[in-house]
Design a protein around this motif. Structure first.
Motif, PDB file in Angstrom:
ATOM      1  N   PHE A 385       0.755  -1.149   0.167  1.00 56.67           N
ATOM      2  CA  PHE A 385       0.225   0.119   0.032  1.00 56.67           C
ATOM      3  C   PHE A 385       0.738   1.150   0.036  1.00 56.67           C
ATOM      4  CE2 PHE A 385      -3.437  -2.827   2.301  1.00 56.67           C
ATOM      5  CZ  PHE A 385      -4.190  -2.908   0.853  1.00 56.67           C
ATOM      6  N   TYR A 386       1.932   1.148   0.882  1.00 55.98           N
ATOM      7  CA  TYR A 386       2.726   2.468   0.792  1.00 55.98           C
ATOM      8  C   TYR A 386       3.487   2.681  -0.478  1.00 55.98           C
ATOM      9  CZ  TYR A 386       7.140   4.870   1.664  1.00 55.98           C
ATOM     10  OH  TYR A 386       8.215   6.039   1.664  1.00 55.98           O
ATOM     11  N   HIS A 387       4.001   1.533  -1.214  1.00 53.90           N
ATOM     12  CA  HIS A 387       4.480   1.784  -2.439  1.00 53.90           C
ATOM     13  C   HIS A 387       3.416   2.216  -3.626  1.00 53.90           C
ATOM     14  CE1 HIS A 387       8.166  -0.336  -0.798  1.00 53.90           C
ATOM     15  NE2 HIS A 387       8.615   0.554  -1.578  1.00 53.90           N
ATOM     16  N   ARG A 388       2.305   1.925  -3.357  1.00 50.71           N
ATOM     17  CA  ARG A 388       1.151   2.037  -4.415  1.00 50.71           C
ATOM     18  C   ARG A 388       0.666   3.450  -4.052  1.00 50.71           C
ATOM     19  NH1 ARG A 388      -2.501  -3.141  -5.396  1.00 50.71           N
ATOM     20  NH2 ARG A 388      -0.949  -4.488  -6.781  1.00 50.71           N
ATOM     21  N   LYS A 389       1.110   4.112  -2.996  1.00 52.87           N
ATOM     22  CA  LYS A 389       0.820   5.449  -2.506  1.00 52.87           C
ATOM     23  C   LYS A 389      -0.634   5.612  -2.116  1.00 52.87           C
ATOM     24  CE  LYS A 389       4.368   8.211  -4.989  1.00 52.87           C
ATOM     25  NZ  LYS A 389       5.458   7.248  -5.170  1.00 52.87           N
ATOM     26  N   ARG A 391      -2.151   5.953   0.727  1.00 51.17           N
ATOM     27  CA  ARG A 391      -1.855   6.205   2.200  1.00 51.17           C
ATOM     28  C   ARG A 391      -2.866   5.801   3.332  1.00 51.17           C
ATOM     29  NH1 ARG A 391       0.570  12.297   1.739  1.00 51.17           N
ATOM     30  NH2 ARG A 391       2.589  11.608   0.260  1.00 51.17           N
ATOM     31  N   THR A 392      -4.094   5.761   2.997  1.00 49.72           N
ATOM     32  CA  THR A 392      -5.107   5.387   3.977  1.00 49.72           C
ATOM     33  C   THR A 392      -4.951   4.044   4.259  1.00 49.72           C
ATOM     34  OG1 THR A 392      -6.617   7.042   2.997  1.00 49.72           O
ATOM     35  CG2 THR A 392      -7.558   5.431   4.414  1.00 49.72           C
ATOM     36  N   LYS A 393      -4.844   3.391   3.209  1.00 48.63           N
ATOM     37  CA  LYS A 393      -4.949   1.645   3.521  1.00 48.63           C
ATOM     38  C   LYS A 393      -3.446   1.525   4.123  1.00 48.63           C
ATOM     39  CE  LYS A 393      -8.044  -0.279   0.276  1.00 48.63           C
ATOM     40  NZ  LYS A 393      -8.320  -1.362  -0.619  1.00 48.63           N
ATOM     41  N   ALA A 394      -2.427   2.103   3.884  1.00 51.14           N
ATOM     42  CA  ALA A 394      -1.172   1.878   4.328  1.00 51.14           C
ATOM     43  C   ALA A 394      -0.923   2.088   5.850  1.00 51.14           C
ATOM     44  CB  ALA A 394      -0.365   2.682   3.732  1.00 51.14           C
ATOM     45  N   LEU A 395      -1.694   3.279   6.381  1.00 54.51           N
ATOM     46  CA  LEU A 395      -1.606   3.652   7.647  1.00 54.51           C
ATOM     47  C   LEU A 395      -2.516   2.477   8.516  1.00 54.51           C
ATOM     48  CD1 LEU A 395      -2.281   7.553   7.555  1.00 54.51           C
ATOM     49  CD2 LEU A 395      -0.171   6.294   8.633  1.00 54.51           C
ATOM     50  N   LEU A 396      -3.739   2.071   7.912  1.00 56.16           N
ATOM     51  CA  LEU A 396      -4.723   1.286   8.629  1.00 56.16           C
ATOM     52  C   LEU A 396      -3.935  -0.213   8.726  1.00 56.16           C
ATOM     53  CD1 LEU A 396      -7.329   0.718   9.802  1.00 56.16           C
ATOM     54  CD2 LEU A 396      -8.250   0.167   7.424  1.00 56.16           C
ATOM     55  N   SER A 397      -3.141  -0.458   7.314  1.00 56.04           N
ATOM     56  CA  SER A 397      -2.311  -1.811   7.638  1.00 56.04           C
ATOM     57  C   SER A 397      -1.265  -1.929   8.852  1.00 56.04           C
ATOM     58  CB  SER A 397      -1.994  -2.230   6.160  1.00 56.04           C
ATOM     59  OG  SER A 397      -1.329  -3.206   6.325  1.00 56.04           O
ATOM     60  N   LEU A 398      -0.835  -0.403   8.750  1.00 52.30           N
ATOM     61  CA  LEU A 398       0.471  -0.691   9.650  1.00 52.30           C
ATOM     62  C   LEU A 398      -0.131  -0.623  11.192  1.00 52.30           C
ATOM     63  CD1 LEU A 398       3.404   0.378  10.009  1.00 52.30           C
ATOM     64  CD2 LEU A 398       2.816   2.706  10.333  1.00 52.30           C
ATOM     65  N   PHE A 399      -1.402  -0.095  11.549  1.00 53.23           N
ATOM     66  CA  PHE A 399      -2.129  -0.166  12.771  1.00 53.23           C
ATOM     67  C   PHE A 399      -2.254  -1.601  13.087  1.00 53.23           C
ATOM     68  CE2 PHE A 399      -6.326  -0.646  14.737  1.00 53.23           C
ATOM     69  CZ  PHE A 399      -5.861  -0.080  16.172  1.00 53.23           C
ATOM     70  N   ILE A 400      -2.868  -2.217  11.965  1.00 57.12           N
ATOM     71  CA  ILE A 400      -3.298  -3.617  12.154  1.00 57.12           C
ATOM     72  C   ILE A 400      -1.914  -4.738  12.402  1.00 57.12           C
ATOM     73  CG2 ILE A 400      -4.263  -5.973  10.997  1.00 57.12           C
ATOM     74  CD1 ILE A 400      -6.141  -3.891   9.766  1.00 57.12           C
TER      75      ILE A 400
END
Length: 603
Positions: A385-389, A391-400
């Motif tokens: 998600f981070y490399h695909r830019k 950000r919303t899913k990247a942050l949520l995925s980081l929290f999970i």
């Protein structure tokens, strides 16, 4: 709500995907309250933790985030690696992601050994609720469980295609039964419904400190099997699994709340689900017990089929040695049987039953590998998600992922209590993968591969001057630009040259499915190149492809590597190569046409 075809797919996914997570209510709460006292506050707190674990780790991580990352509908750790690697620029990062994928695959296999053992044992232990069997010995319980496991693994070679249609309806009956029993229990103690509020989960953790943290290691048992939602996506597609999960999620939550309500009323209970059912409808207890045994068999079957798929995926992506594979269905290519995996798995399951003896003790070892797999999935998803830019899913995925790691750390206390077995199994599998992949790279470097240009010069000279054998000879080569030694030995050292020579190259594509074959070029007289491009999940029928292309071969040549070494690691690699079926055996080419050409390599 559904069309007829959609409903069939949803029912099918019930039987193939949700067996493991669906049978978790048999033992989860019982095991949790071996660690903490069943006070009213603790019960509500634990129920809240279970509900929010199902929401965050199964619904959000797998059903929403992971299942949005698929390749032609395919899912799993190796698929995440295939998606992530092209997004990375650094070779060091690619190596790290590859290692993570190997560890995730190893953890999944390590966990797979415990699933049938704990599921079957916990169901058979329900016999003790029947008055006539209340004093049944644990040895007898283990014997019955072992007989069920042996029976289950023994029928794998015959294929289960004919009975899989039963799995879905049985699991629907199971989820309906546990859901309604939950509702009946909640009716008498409706205050358990406040556990839906995450405040009680947070409060439990804050009030109980380190004990609360370690309770998480048992709470995760409610989510074991959640990874199957993503891993099995290729068999059924995303939509049927998501639709089925809504029904399964509601049934699970209702049952856990019902068991909590029962425990508030009966704090002296020791086997909550079975005692609750027995109290609610004594006359239906034995049918329910039989249903639970069948449900655990279905859960174990799903795990066995999943294990075959993981190993096959590993073989086709060249991280696991080639193993003998049988196809048990004439209609479904995905129905495969790998005897080596089947019998090793049975021995491991029986070993687990004998070592741990009770499902509660097995639960003390269960969950470590699951949380390891979940953490790796979370890390790889966040990176994608981070490399695909996004950000919303990247942050949520980081929290999970952070929550996954908290669960993983809480499970670390299980290591001295038997958790080391799943780690040992995972480490053994990881070691084999690393030795095999490193050995293959080393061997490839040692091969004196001839450049295509140099080969063609020699070939044209030999083809023009030597007597040619009538007919067609086939040669297999991974890369048509670099010709393996065995072909040079056949043609130039032994002067064996046919009128027609075809080089076949099987190339695995980045996509999971699709097979294309074509003659790409004719670089010299009497020499053709046939390329077969196949998805990494495809079962390639080389013989059929040759027939379709009009190839009537007389002889098939293939290379055999004889490894000589004093290095202990490469000795292991040499043994793996010797006991693994050869390339031509794996693709089931006609034995009367095969000629192996041996080349010795010193490693």
């Amino acid at each position: 709500m559904f069309s007829k075809s959609e409903f069939k797919e949803v029912v099918k996914s019930m039987g193939l995907v949700f067996g493991d997570i669906g049978t978790s209510p048999i033992y989860t709460l019982t095991v949790i309250f071996l660690l903490t006292r069943p006070t009213h506050t603790h019960i509500i707190g634990v129920l809240s933790l279970i509900i929010w674990t199902l929401i965050v780790l199964v619904t959000m991580e797998y059903a929403w985030l992971a299942m949005s990352l698929g390749k032609k509908g395919e899912g799993g750790t190796i698929v995440l690696k295939e998606i992530l690697v092209p997004l990375l620029k650094s070779s060091r990062n690619v190596a790290l992601v590859t290692l993570l994928a190997y560890i995730g695959t190893s953890f999944l296999m390590g966990d797979g050994v415990i699933t049938p053992a704990i599921s079957i044992l916990s169901a058979v232990e329900g016999l003790r609720i029947i008055p006539q069997f209340e004093n049944i010995g644990q040895g007898t319980i283990i014997l019955i469980s072992a007989v069920i496991a042996i029976g289950l693994f023994s029928v794998q070679s015959k294929g289960i295609e004919k009975i899989t249609w039963v799995f879905g309806p049985v699991m629907i009956l199971w989820f309906a039964a546990i859901g309604f029993s939950g509702i009946a229990s909640i009716f008498y103690t409706p205050e358990v419904l406040k556990a839906i509020n995450p405040y009680y989960a947070i409060r439990f953790l804050m009030d109980n400190g380190i004990i609360g943290f370690f309770v998480l290691s048992e709470v995760i048992l409610c989510a074991t099997g959640g990874e199957a939602l993503y891993a099995d996506m290729g068999h059924l597609g995303r939509e049927p699994i998501l639709k089925a999960w809504r029904f399964v999620f509601v049934a699970l939550v209702l049952n856990y709340l019902g068991q909590g309500a029962f425990l508030i009323r009966n704090p002296g209970s020791t086997n909550f689900l079975y005692e609750m059912i027995n109290q609610q409808a004594n006359i239906l207890y034995i049918p329910f017990l039989l249903l639970s045994v069948v449900a655990t068999i279905i859960a174990s079957q799903a795990m066995i089929s999943g294990m075959f798929s993981i190993v096959y995926q590993g073989i086709t992506t060249r991280i696991i040695p080639m193993l003998k594979i049988d196809y048990t269905s004439g209609l479904l290519k995905s129905q495969i049987y790998i005897s080596t995996v089947n019998w090793l798995l049975l021995v491991s399951v029986l070993f687990m039953m004998l070592i741990f003896r009770e499902s509660s003790r097995l639960a003390a070892a269960y969950g470590l590998a699951v949380t390891g797999t979940m953490s790796i999935t979370g890390i790889m998803m966040t990176s994608i998600f981070y490399h695909r830019k996004n950000r919303t899913k990247a942050l949520l995925s980081l929290f999970i992922t952070f929550i996954d790691i908290v669960f993983l750390l809480s499970n670390s206390y299980k290591i001295p209590h038997g958790g080391y077995w799943s780690v040992i199994i995972a480490m053994f599998i990881l070691s084999l993968i690393l030795i095999y992949t490193s050995g293959q790279k080393k061997l490839y470097k040692l091969m004196k591969l001839m450049k295509s240009k140099d080969f063609l010069e020699k070939y044209n000279q030999v083809y023009a001057t030597q007597n040619k054998i009538m007919g067609t000879a086939l040669f297999f080569t991974r890369d048509i630009e670099r010709i393996p030694q065995y072909i040079s030995h056949v043609m130039f050292r032994n002067n064996i040259i046919y009128e027609n020579n075809i080089f076949i190259s099987i190339i695995k594509s980045d996509s999971p499915f699709g097979i294309e074959s074509s003659f790409t070029k004719e670089p010299a007289k009497g020499l053709k190149i046939l390329e077969i491009r196949a998805g990494y999940m495809e079962i390639v029928d080389v013989e059929q492809i040759l027939k379709d292309q009009g190839v009537g071969e007389k002889t098939i040549f293939y290379g055999v590597e004889d490894i000589f070494t004093n290095n202990i690691i490469w000795r292991v690699f040499s043994i793996i190569k010797k006991i693994s079926p050869s390339f031509v055996q794996f693709y089931k080419l006609p034995t009367d046409e095969l000629h192996g050409v041996m080349t010795r390599f010193e490693m």
